[in-house]
Design an enzyme around this catalytic site. Structure first.
Site, mmCIF file in Angstrom:
data_model
loop_
_atom_site.group_PDB
_atom_site.id
_atom_site.type_symbol
_atom_site.label_atom_id
_atom_site.label_comp_id
_atom_site.label_asym_id
_atom_site.label_seq_id
_atom_site.Cartn_x
_atom_site.Cartn_y
_atom_site.Cartn_z
ATOM 1 N N HIS A 39 -49.379 89.517 49.724
ATOM 2 C CA HIS A 39 -50.718 89.530 50.340
ATOM 3 C C HIS A 39 -50.995 90.977 50.776
ATOM 4 C CE1 HIS A 39 -53.700 88.737 53.556
ATOM 5 N NE2 HIS A 39 -53.924 87.592 52.964
ATOM 6 N N ASP B 234 -42.276 87.950 54.993
ATOM 7 C CA ASP B 234 -43.612 87.456 55.285
ATOM 8 C C ASP B 234 -43.581 85.950 55.016
ATOM 9 O OD1 ASP B 234 -46.175 86.629 55.411
ATOM 10 O OD2 ASP B 234 -46.972 88.031 53.910
ATOM 11 N N GLN C 7 -46.856 81.544 54.772
ATOM 12 C CA GLN C 7 -47.174 80.243 54.164
ATOM 13 C C GLN C 7 -46.025 79.249 54.307
ATOM 14 O OE1 GLN C 7 -50.055 79.331 53.018
ATOM 15 N NE2 GLN C 7 -51.106 81.305 52.990
ATOM 16 N N LYS D 120 -51.896 78.786 60.270
ATOM 17 C CA LYS D 120 -51.529 78.180 58.976
ATOM 18 C C LYS D 120 -50.486 77.083 59.168
ATOM 19 C CE LYS D 120 -52.403 82.439 56.466
ATOM 20 N NZ LYS D 120 -53.697 82.326 55.804
ATOM 21 N N CYS E 250 -56.534 87.924 48.389
ATOM 22 C CA CYS E 250 -55.934 89.099 49.038
ATOM 23 C C CYS E 250 -54.629 89.481 48.356
ATOM 24 C CB CYS E 250 -55.701 88.859 50.531
ATOM 25 S SG CYS E 250 -57.205 88.635 51.444
HETATM 26 N N1 7TS Z 1 -49.240 86.848 54.279
HETATM 27 C C1 7TS Z 1 -49.521 85.780 53.511
HETATM 28 C C2 7TS Z 1 -48.519 85.322 52.510
HETATM 29 C C3 7TS Z 1 -50.724 85.114 53.669
HETATM 30 O O1 7TS Z 1 -50.984 84.042 52.930
HETATM 31 C C4 7TS Z 1 -51.670 85.584 54.629
HETATM 32 C C5 7TS Z 1 -53.023 84.955 54.760
HETATM 33 C C6 7TS Z 1 -51.312 86.670 55.417
HETATM 34 C C7 7TS Z 1 -50.101 87.289 55.220
HETATM 35 C C8 7TS Z 1 -52.194 87.158 56.525
HETATM 36 O O2 7TS Z 1 -52.302 86.181 57.497
HETATM 37 P P1 7TS Z 1 -53.335 86.321 58.724
HETATM 38 O O3 7TS Z 1 -53.261 84.999 59.401
HETATM 39 O O4 7TS Z 1 -52.837 87.426 59.580
HETATM 40 O O5 7TS Z 1 -54.663 86.606 58.109
HETATM 41 N N2 7TS Z 1 -53.479 84.270 53.611
HETATM 42 C C9 7TS Z 1 -54.732 83.816 53.374
HETATM 43 C C10 7TS Z 1 -55.098 83.129 52.223
HETATM 44 O O6 7TS Z 1 -54.320 82.834 51.305
HETATM 45 N N3 7TS Z 1 -56.419 82.832 52.263
HETATM 46 O O7 7TS Z 1 -56.913 83.289 53.425
HETATM 47 C C11 7TS Z 1 -55.883 83.912 54.121
#
Ligand code: 7TS
Length: 405
Positions: free
Chosen positions: A122, A199, A202, A225, A363
């Site tokens: 991401h 990371d 998910q 999430k 992303c």
């Molecule tokens: N890393 C992964 C693997 C992610 O899926 C996401 C967000 C992030 C980092 C960043 O997370 P945040 O909560 O700090 O924004 N992924 C997604 C997605 O797949 N669609 O919208 C956000």
């Protein structure tokens, strides 16, 4: 087995119509829906127990502090950290990764050093390292991805060298669902003297996590999430590393003593938690962890694996549909493209059938480039999705094919 009817009642959006229609939600990788237990915990804080944490000796400040800190204890158990002080609250995975890149990488890396990521990351696990490289003169390398959407492990072995000081890898790909062999990668990175960042954004809603077994040095994820409120996240870090690192932000709570000339810093975890935190969110995250524990992560995984297998099989029936990302080890995500239909059109049409899909590069632009697709449509599954939901999606996709053929 999970009681899907009961779960759908907890997640009101699964049963309550929105503007006349119940929306089938397949966008949990972007953010999960929230069970009413989480919303109740947040409401209870705002309606009955609102006060700031760590600062007061009045009853409400003590109550909110103990509820807030109870979430740290729940997280310690959930991911099995050695100490509760190794859990730092952030506003999300993005902030957690930026914290490590800004505080650790920018302090300890120098020209000639390398940071190893993958092409599956991401943007939150790419850009902070690029910024750290700009500051330090270090170089960013990325492990390529195979056409099936797995990491090229031979290339990984070649890219991992004595120059690698940090390896930062996604556990479960948000764009493809691939579960990466992070345990093996961590062991190999440590053998070269690198520190390791996972990371896990998910992961916690789908898999059991054990940071001591993985032996990663840092782990980042987002509360929203995993059925928790938005604006909550976690950085796990090994105590000795966190102690060595300079603060990320300055302000209230992170100090020990302040004079105009010099400030000494608070102990962990407060050193990295400057300012009033997202108290309501963290309390809500505690309720989300309770919810996950009540269902059981083994049961969640078994349910979702079965649902993913069913969805994969049913979606393969749709003419002209190609699933992007067919790794052997996958969780809860089906990315796909369709002949003659742009992913944006797929989502727009799905929306007309009251189905929430996501489209775009998720992303993960370097991944899209590697797989040679401009974008994909993505159905991401969670505990509140049923086989009937999958059937509804497949019917809608088949209608789209008919419409455009
Ligand atoms: N890393 C992964 C693997 C992610 O899926 C996401 C967000 C992030 C980092 C960043 O997370 P945040 O909560 O700090 O924004 N992924 C997604 C997605 O797949 N669609 O919208 C956000």
């Amino acid at each position: 087995m999970l009681d899907i009817d009961k779960i759908q009642k907890d997640f009101c959006q699964c049963t309550n119509p929105y503007e006349g229609n119940v929306i089938t939600y397949f966008d949990s990788a972007a953010t999960t829906l929230k069970p009413k237990q989480v919303v109740d915990a947040v409401n209870n804080y705002y309606l009955a127990e609102c006060a700031n944490v760590h600062r007061g000796i009045h009853t409400l400040s003590e109550v909110s502090t103990s509820r807030f800190e109870a979430t740290r204890d729940k997280l310690q158990k959930l991911i099995n950290t050695n100490k509760r002080e190794e859990i730092i609250f952030t506003k999300g995975a993005t902030e957690a990764l930026n914290l490590v890149a800004s505080s650790y990488a920018s302090t300890f890396l120098k020209e000639g050093d390398e940071i190893l990521i993958t092409e599956m990351e991401h943007h939150s696990n790419i850009v902070p390292w690029q910024i750290a490289c700009e500051k330090t003169g270090a170089t960013l390398k990325a492990v390529p991805v195979t056409p099936e959407g797995e990491l090229d492990m031979q290339a990984f072995e070649q890219l991992l060298t004595d120059k690698t000081k940090i390896m930062s890898v996604v556990y479960v790909s948000n764009a493809l669902g691939t579960i990466n062999p992070v345990q093996e990668m961590i062991t190999k990175a440590h053998a070269k003297g690198a520190i390791t960042v996972i990371d896990a954004c998910q992961a916690p809603a789908h898999l059991a996590l054990d940071v001591q077994e993985l032996n990663c040095d840092f782990m980042a994820f987002s509360g929203h999430k995993m059925f928790g409120p938005t604006g909550t996240g976690v950085l796990y870090g090994k105590e000795d590393l966190l102690n060595k690192m300079p603060p990320y932000q300055g302000g209230g709570d992170m100090i020990d003593h302040v004079t105009i000339e010099k400030t000494t810093y608070n102990v962990l975890p407060h050193k990295f938690e400057a300012g009033t935190p997202n108290i309501a969110g963290v309390i809500g995250l505690g309720a989300a962890i309770d919810y996950i524990n009540e269902l059981g992560l083994d049961e969640i995984k078994a349910y979702e694996d079965d649902l993913l297998a069913y969805a994969t099989e049913r979606m393969s029936e749709v003419p002209d549909l190609t699933i992007v990302g067919t790794a052997k080890n996958k969780a809860s995500v089906i990315s796909f493209v369709m002949k003659d239909l742009h992913p944006h059109d797929i989502a727009t049409l799905a929306n007309k059938y009251h189905i929430a899909l996501r489209t775009g590069h998720h992303c993960a632009q370097p991944l899209m480039k590697r797989l040679n697709v401009p974008a994909t449509a993505r159905a991401s599954l969670s505990i509140y999705n049923s086989k009937a939901d999958v059937d509804k999606l497949v019917d809608a996709l088949k209608k789209m094919v008919e419409l455009f053929s």
